[in-house]
Design an enzyme around this catalytic site. Structure first.
Site, PDB file in Angstrom:
ATOM      1  N   HIS A 113      42.364  46.040  41.183  1.00  0.00           N
ATOM      2  CA  HIS A 113      43.263  44.943  41.381  1.00  0.00           C
ATOM      3  C   HIS A 113      43.702  44.754  42.923  1.00  0.00           C
ATOM      4  O   HIS A 113      43.518  43.632  43.376  1.00  0.00           O
ATOM      5  CB  HIS A 113      44.879  45.615  41.228  1.00  0.00           C
ATOM      6  N   GLU A 114      43.597  45.834  43.700  1.00  0.00           N
ATOM      7  CA  GLU A 114      43.504  45.751  45.296  1.00  0.00           C
ATOM      8  C   GLU A 114      42.262  45.118  45.825  1.00  0.00           C
ATOM      9  O   GLU A 114      42.347  44.377  46.837  1.00  0.00           O
ATOM     10  CB  GLU A 114      43.947  47.293  46.107  1.00  0.00           C
ATOM     11  N   HIS A 124      42.450  41.346  45.633  1.00  0.00           N
ATOM     12  CA  HIS A 124      43.189  40.857  46.768  1.00  0.00           C
ATOM     13  C   HIS A 124      42.544  40.732  47.970  1.00  0.00           C
ATOM     14  O   HIS A 124      42.398  39.823  48.572  1.00  0.00           O
ATOM     15  CB  HIS A 124      44.497  41.737  47.056  1.00  0.00           C
TER      16      HIS A 124
END
Length: 266
Positions: A58-59, A62
């Site tokens: 997820h990170e 980003h």
């Protein structure tokens, strides 16, 4: 842009991530084969390690999107190494999410990458950076549900099926919560670039409390029921029945007495 602006060492996969991935693989194998004398413990470790892997992805989504959007500082911060300890404080990234998984079977959005927004031009790019993380959760959820909607359940041991069903539930709850247009969450980051300057300034003080507000609202029984009705509806549409997710959560909390219907001898 090209990733040439980042050093090779900035993009090398962290041993911490490799270790977590190894734990997920070994405990997943133990859950699949049924060789573990404590299947609940194997499910707990498999789901927890897999959840942390999804947090890293997820990170990373980003960070990678920010890099390609113009923030050249991402690599030096260690965000491209998939090391969860680089994203934010371990308490917020790992401990609290696991506690919320135990308390309510909810995937808590954890971790954070700090993007130098001044390096990025264009509202669409800012929105894409915020949307990339929840989309990673959506893709992870789809991956978990593939065996269910392809009808491959006969070849999947039941304990492993229950664990994957619960993991899919966590991914979907994380994606939904992250996409809420609440300050401090990714959903607000998607719409924020399109708001007026005054609106952004007025909402900014609420960002540190956005997640706390969401979970306070979720404690309201009617809201909680509506939220999980939506989650289970999505899971049902992807072929995962309520019994599988319930048993997955039951096995995950291995320190409690398990529902006899969920205990499997493989």
């Amino acid at each position: 842009m090209s990733t040439a602006a980042t050093r090779h060492s900035d993009r090398r996969i962290s041993p911490v991530f490799v270790g977590i991935l190894a734990v997920a693989a070994v405990t997943g194998w133990a859950t699949w084969t049924g060789l573990s004398e404590q299947p609940g413990l194997a499910v707990f470790l498999f789901v927890t390690a897999s959840w942390i892997v999804s947090l890293c992805l997820h990170e990373y989504a980003h960070a990678r999107t920010a890099l390609h959007s113009g923030d050249f500082t991402i690599g030096a911060k260690g965000y491209l190494t998939l090391n969860p300890l680089k994203y934010t404080h371990a308490l917020l990234s790992i401990v609290l999410p696991v506690l919320f998984m135990i308390m309510g079977g909810i995937g808590l959005p954890g971790g954070a990458v700090f993007v130098e927004r001044g390096h990025i031009r264009g509202r669409w790019k800012h929105s894409a950076i915020s949307a990339a993380g929840p989309l990673a959760n959506v893709l992870f959820a789809v991956l978990c549900t593939v065996p269910f909607w392809l009808g491959a359940l006969d070849d999947m041991p039941r304990t492993f099926r229950y664990a994957v069903a619960f993991l899919a539930l966590l991914q979907i709850t994380a994606a939904i919560l992250n996409l809420l247009p609440v300050p401090g969450l990714d959903g607000y980051g998607v719409v924020e670039p399109w708001l007026s300057h005054n609106a952004r300034r007025q909402m900014e003080p609420f960002a540190p409390f956005g997640l706390l507000f969401v979970f306070a609202v979720l404690w309201i029984p009617s809201v909680n029921n509506a939220f999980f009705d939506m989650v289970y509806g999505l899971l049902n549409g992807l072929g995962i029945d309520d019994f599988s997710t319930s048993c997955g959560y039951d096995l995950f909390r291995f320190w409690r007495d398990s529902d006899p219907q969920c205990v499997v001898t493989q």
